[in-house]
Each structure stands twice: as C-alpha cells, then as structure tokens.
Motif scaffolding. Structure first.
Motif, PDB file in Angstrom:
ATOM      1  N   PHE A 156      66.183  45.185  23.511  1.00  0.00           N
ATOM      2  CA  PHE A 156      64.887  45.397  24.023  1.00  0.00           C
ATOM      3  C   PHE A 156      64.202  43.946  24.205  1.00  0.00           C
ATOM      4  O   PHE A 156      64.326  42.816  23.542  1.00  0.00           O
ATOM      5  N   SER A 157      63.322  44.054  25.110  1.00  0.00           N
ATOM      6  CA  SER A 157      62.606  42.794  25.586  1.00  0.00           C
ATOM      7  C   SER A 157      61.229  43.273  26.080  1.00  0.00           C
ATOM      8  O   SER A 157      61.115  44.566  26.882  1.00  0.00           O
ATOM      9  N   PHE A 158      60.134  42.696  26.234  1.00  0.00           N
ATOM     10  CA  PHE A 158      59.070  42.655  26.852  1.00  0.00           C
ATOM     11  C   PHE A 158      59.224  42.314  28.163  1.00  0.00           C
ATOM     12  O   PHE A 158      58.146  42.370  29.100  1.00  0.00           O
ATOM     13  N   THR A 159      60.136  41.437  28.234  1.00  0.00           N
ATOM     14  CA  THR A 159      60.258  40.796  29.620  1.00  0.00           C
ATOM     15  C   THR A 159      61.425  41.045  30.303  1.00  0.00           C
ATOM     16  O   THR A 159      62.299  40.253  30.763  1.00  0.00           O
ATOM     17  N   GLY A 160      61.643  42.296  30.490  1.00  0.00           N
ATOM     18  CA  GLY A 160      62.933  42.805  31.468  1.00  0.00           C
ATOM     19  C   GLY A 160      63.310  42.230  32.738  1.00  0.00           C
ATOM     20  O   GLY A 160      64.291  42.146  33.049  1.00  0.00           O
ATOM     21  N   ASP A 161      61.936  42.064  33.271  1.00  0.00           N
ATOM     22  CA  ASP A 161      62.280  41.530  34.635  1.00  0.00           C
ATOM     23  C   ASP A 161      62.714  40.082  34.709  1.00  0.00           C
ATOM     24  O   ASP A 161      63.110  39.863  35.714  1.00  0.00           O
ATOM     25  N   ALA A 162      63.007  39.404  33.845  1.00  0.00           N
ATOM     26  CA  ALA A 162      63.433  38.161  33.700  1.00  0.00           C
ATOM     27  C   ALA A 162      65.148  38.478  33.458  1.00  0.00           C
ATOM     28  O   ALA A 162      65.889  37.403  33.566  1.00  0.00           O
ATOM     29  N   ILE A 163      65.577  39.622  32.905  1.00  0.00           N
ATOM     30  CA  ILE A 163      66.975  39.654  32.610  1.00  0.00           C
ATOM     31  C   ILE A 163      67.684  40.669  33.549  1.00  0.00           C
ATOM     32  O   ILE A 163      68.690  40.159  33.838  1.00  0.00           O
ATOM     33  N   VAL A 164      67.146  41.728  34.204  1.00  0.00           N
ATOM     34  CA  VAL A 164      67.880  42.601  34.953  1.00  0.00           C
ATOM     35  C   VAL A 164      68.369  41.981  36.333  1.00  0.00           C
ATOM     36  O   VAL A 164      69.250  42.318  36.598  1.00  0.00           O
ATOM     37  N   CYS A 179      63.915  51.360  24.872  1.00  0.00           N
ATOM     38  CA  CYS A 179      62.669  51.296  25.402  1.00  0.00           C
ATOM     39  C   CYS A 179      62.335  50.482  26.483  1.00  0.00           C
ATOM     40  O   CYS A 179      62.048  49.280  26.353  1.00  0.00           O
ATOM     41  N   SER A 180      62.355  51.131  27.593  1.00  0.00           N
ATOM     42  CA  SER A 180      62.260  50.355  29.056  1.00  0.00           C
ATOM     43  C   SER A 180      60.504  50.129  29.167  1.00  0.00           C
ATOM     44  O   SER A 180      59.670  51.140  28.708  1.00  0.00           O
ATOM     45  N   VAL A 181      60.230  48.806  29.435  1.00  0.00           N
ATOM     46  CA  VAL A 181      58.863  48.437  29.531  1.00  0.00           C
ATOM     47  C   VAL A 181      58.584  48.070  31.095  1.00  0.00           C
ATOM     48  O   VAL A 181      57.798  48.287  31.640  1.00  0.00           O
ATOM     49  N   SER A 182      59.567  47.078  31.786  1.00  0.00           N
ATOM     50  CA  SER A 182      59.056  46.334  32.745  1.00  0.00           C
ATOM     51  C   SER A 182      59.670  47.214  33.849  1.00  0.00           C
ATOM     52  O   SER A 182      60.232  48.242  33.751  1.00  0.00           O
ATOM     53  N   ASN A 196      63.602  57.060  25.475  1.00  0.00           N
ATOM     54  CA  ASN A 196      62.682  57.935  26.430  1.00  0.00           C
ATOM     55  C   ASN A 196      61.689  57.105  26.506  1.00  0.00           C
ATOM     56  O   ASN A 196      60.546  57.624  27.577  1.00  0.00           O
ATOM     57  N   GLN A 197      61.450  55.832  25.848  1.00  0.00           N
ATOM     58  CA  GLN A 197      60.141  55.085  26.251  1.00  0.00           C
ATOM     59  C   GLN A 197      59.840  55.102  27.717  1.00  0.00           C
ATOM     60  O   GLN A 197      60.822  54.493  28.606  1.00  0.00           O
ATOM     61  N   PRO A 198      58.570  55.374  28.438  1.00  0.00           N
ATOM     62  CA  PRO A 198      57.586  55.482  27.513  1.00  0.00           C
ATOM     63  C   PRO A 198      57.126  57.119  27.198  1.00  0.00           C
ATOM     64  O   PRO A 198      55.943  57.251  27.002  1.00  0.00           O
ATOM     65  N   LEU A 199      58.084  57.961  27.607  1.00  0.00           N
ATOM     66  CA  LEU A 199      57.791  59.199  27.177  1.00  0.00           C
ATOM     67  C   LEU A 199      57.513  59.693  25.903  1.00  0.00           C
ATOM     68  O   LEU A 199      56.768  60.890  25.820  1.00  0.00           O
TER      69      LEU A 199
END
Length: 448
Positions: A156-164, A179-182, A196-199
């Motif tokens: 889990f990360s709040f900064t997934g755009d730096a990982i993917v 928990c997908s965020v980005s 299911n995040q953000p569902l």
C-alpha cells in the motif's frame, strides 16, 4: 551439495567429512588423515582414501535417487528456483504507518516455506519501507526491479504513481494490493488489486442511508480524493447527498477545526476516509466536541487502537471493509501464522493492511500454482492478466480478465475487480461482525 546430516541416514554408515570431500573443499587436516608423501605407510593410506572416495561417490548417487523415488519435498524444492517477491509499505514516517503489512508478508513467507513453498518453490520475501515519500516509493520499486522480483505483492502506498511506471517498464506486476489510491493504480494494466478501495466508501454511504442518517458529511484524508466521485454517485443513486466534504491533513496534532467542520449543519453521520495514525489524533477533538454523530469508518483504520479510551464516543460506529472479520474461520491459517511466527503484537491484523496482504499472497500462490515453466515476472504478468481468483470467504470471486471499464464502470477506475463490501460494528469498546456476506455495490458506484 547435500549436507552432512543428509548422509547420516539410519541405513548408511556414518561417514567422516563428506561435505568437504563432495564439495571439493581442501581435505581436512585432522590427525590420522594427513597425507605425507614421505610416510612409509603412504601407499596403503592412499588406497584406503581411494576406497573412501568411491564409497562417498556411491552414496552421493544413491541418496538423491532414494529421495527422488520417495517423492521427498526436499528433493523437489531443491530442484526449483526460489520465487523473489517484494512488499512495500510506509513504516518509518510521521504520517500513516503500516507495519502490519510488512509483518503479514513476513509470516506468510515463513508459513508457506514451512509447508513446501508454492508449487515446490520457496518464497524469498523482501520488504521495502517507502518512508512516506514518493522518492522512497520509487527507490523501493527500483530495488524490486534490481532483484528481478516476480511481483510486488500486497502493498500500500499513497504515492503509487511513483511505483507503477518503474515496475511496468520492467514488466513486473503490482499484485493484490488492498487499497488503490493513485491514478496509475486504478488504470494501469500492470496493477491487479484484490481489495475494493475506494468502493468500501460506497458501502459506507449505503449503510448510512440504511441507518436513516439525515445529514451526512464526509472527511477524506489528503491523497485519497479518488473516493469522492464514487461516494457522490452512490448518494445520488440513493436519493440523498453528501452535505460537505472535508479534507484532512495526513499529519496534524490538533484536528479541532476539521471536527467542527465535520459536525457542522447538525450532521448525525460522518463518513471517515482516514488512516489509523491520523484517526488516533482525531479522536480527542471528536470526543471533546460532545457530538452525538455516528462515524462510518474504514476497516483496519477505525480499529481497536482508535476506539481505545473512547468507548462512549465510538459506540454504534460502523466499519466498512473488504474482508470478513479476522475472527471468522477462513482466517484460521493466518491467525496461526501470526502466532507461530510471532508477528509484532502492537499491530492490528484485523485490517485492510493485514488481511489484505494475506489474501494477496494467497491469490499470488493460486496463480503461480497453475503456471507452467519458469516463474518469471513477464510470465506471472501474463498469467495474472487472465486469472480467476477463488478464495472463498476472503474475497468474492475475482476475474482479472474483465477490467471494470469493459463492463460499464466509471472512467478512471478500470482496475477495480472487487466490488463488494462487508461491515463490522463497534459495541461497548469491541469490534464485532455486523454482516458476514459480501454486498455488491457496483450499481451504486455507477450512480444507478
């Protein structure tokens, strides 16, 4: 490469120094074994040594044959390369911390390696602490690439755009995250979330309406703005509205101003999209306000740490999540692994991070177990892209071949495959299951 212990089978004679002889190590210079050319007894000694080496050679041939014929798991595991996996989370940071993710990955690897691995492959587990920064997240992604990881699992990360993007360039899957965020986590074909995040927030809206809430406000931690459109869709479909959205800083010592905003307008229900660490900081101000509003919060974040000392202020609060309660039978092995491998007792495992990471590794193992040939990152990526996951009671059936955008889902949420929620309730300082069956919220999220 057999160990000395493996040569000492009950039916075989005890041999001296076999590991050194077989591996080609220098001959042991022990008393009675020294080779001296000038010694008058050198020739008989050399003959005895030759006989000894022949015997060792025969044993070396016999032992693996015996192991193979007996179907020994040791022989099978030794013949297969280990599977390198990484898990990422923020631990050493001033913001939200997720050591429960790191610990769950560790105990899973220990448990599965003690039970013959995955299809005979041992799991070589690595954890990388992103330390709450995009720079740290990118560094972790680069480490996984350098280590030739088969996948990054259950992170889990709040900064997934730096990982993917880094993983995608190396054809490495970002697999099973709760928990997908980005934006990239929600749209990239290299991402395979099982949560299911953000569902779950859609489920919280539905539950608030079910509970006859009249005025609903929502608090969303900064970095989780992807929740808002789906919550609005659900409110519209249910003929209600979110009165106000309040943005919560991830790091603060006093949330009094945000509590005042959340309870404004006579709100009787407040939906909280907030991580555990800021949630703990939120509670003193919430109690001090004297509000009678009910909170609807996320599994593993509105948890035992948050409610401790605030029994009255949290009584009746509802918890929405992705995974059934940890006390239920389907998590028996996870509970056993937590105990046997001494997971950090200060962490909450009845959580999105804990159960989500365990489920992710179980799903990963299910895919790998059906693969043929070498287990590489590109091969796993191809297998995951058409996989169907079946983990009864942990998650609903998931079909990774059918992204949501191909079945009418809202734009920008393509990679959400799990559309179901489940609920707990807080009663007198304890968290108890409220529902035990998954509730599909697909149509509500689509505004229908």
């Amino acid at each position: 490469n057999f160990t000395q212990a493996q040569y000492r089978q009950p039916s075989l004679p005890k041999l001296v120094y076999p590991s050194a002889l077989v591996s080609g190590a220098p001959y042991p210079q022990e008393e009675g074994l020294q080779m001296q050319a000038q010694n008058s007894r050198g020739a008989p000694r050399r003959r005895r040594l030759w006989s000894f080496l022949v015997a060792v050679g025969l044993v070396a041939a016999i032992v693996p044959a015996a192991l193979a014929s007996s179907g020994s798991s040791a022989s099978t595991a030794a013949s297969k390369a280990p599977i390198v996996v990484y898990t990422f989370a923020d631990v050493n940071t001033q913001g939200p911390q997720y050591k429960n993710i790191a610990e769950t990955g560790r105990v899973y690897a220990a448990w599965t390696n003690a039970h013959k691995g995955i299809a005979g492959h041992s799991v070589q587990y690595h954890f990388c602490d992103m330390m709450g920064t995009a720079t740290g997240a990118a560094a972790c992604a680069n480490k996984a690439v350098a280590a030739h990881a088969v996948a990054v699992v259950g992170s889990f990360s709040f900064t997934g755009d730096a990982i993917v993007p880094i993983l995608a360039a190396a054809h490495i899957a970002y697999f099973g995250n709760c928990c997908s965020v980005s934006a990239s986590e929600l749209t990239s074909t290299y991402v395979f979330p099982m949560g299911n995040q953000p569902l779950y927030s859609v489920g919280l809206v539905a539950r608030a309406v079910h509970d006859k809430c009249k005025t609903i406000n929502a608090v969303i931690i900064q970095g989780a703005e992807s929740f808002e459109p789906l919550m609005t869709n659900a409110a519209t479909a249910l003929h209600t509205k979110i009165n106000s959205y309040i943005s919560l800083p991830a790091v603060s010592t006093d949330y009094s101003a945000q509590v005042a905003q959340a309870t404004a307008g006579g709100a009787d229900c407040v939906i909280m999209i907030v991580s555990e660490t800021p949630y703990i900081a939120w509670m003193p101000a919430w109690q001090q306000s004297g509000t009678k509003a009910r909170m609807y919060g996320p599994q593993g974040n509105l948890d035992a740490k948050v409610i401790k000392g605030f029994t009255a202020a949290t009584n009746g609060d509802v918890i929405g999540g992705m995974y059934p309660d940890l006390a239920l039978p389907q998590w028996a092995t996870y509970r056993a692994a937590i105990s046997k491998y001494k997971a950090d007792p200060t962490q909450i495992y009845n959580s999105l991070g804990g159960m989500g990471t365990w489920a992710a590794y179980m799903g990963f193992a299910q895919i790998v177990g059906k693969m043929k040939g070498a287990i590489t990152a590109p091969a796993f990526l191809a297998a995951a892209s058409k996989a169907k996951i079946n983990l009864p009671g942990m998650v609903p059936p998931l079909d990774f071949s059918k992204p949501w955008n191909l079945t009418g889902g809202p734009k920008g949420y393509d990679r959400l495959f799990n559309h179901s929620v489940i609920f707990d309730v807080v009663k007198n300082g304890k968290i108890l299951p409220l529902t035990t069956k998954f509730q599909d919220v697909t149509l509500l999220a689509e505004g229908k």
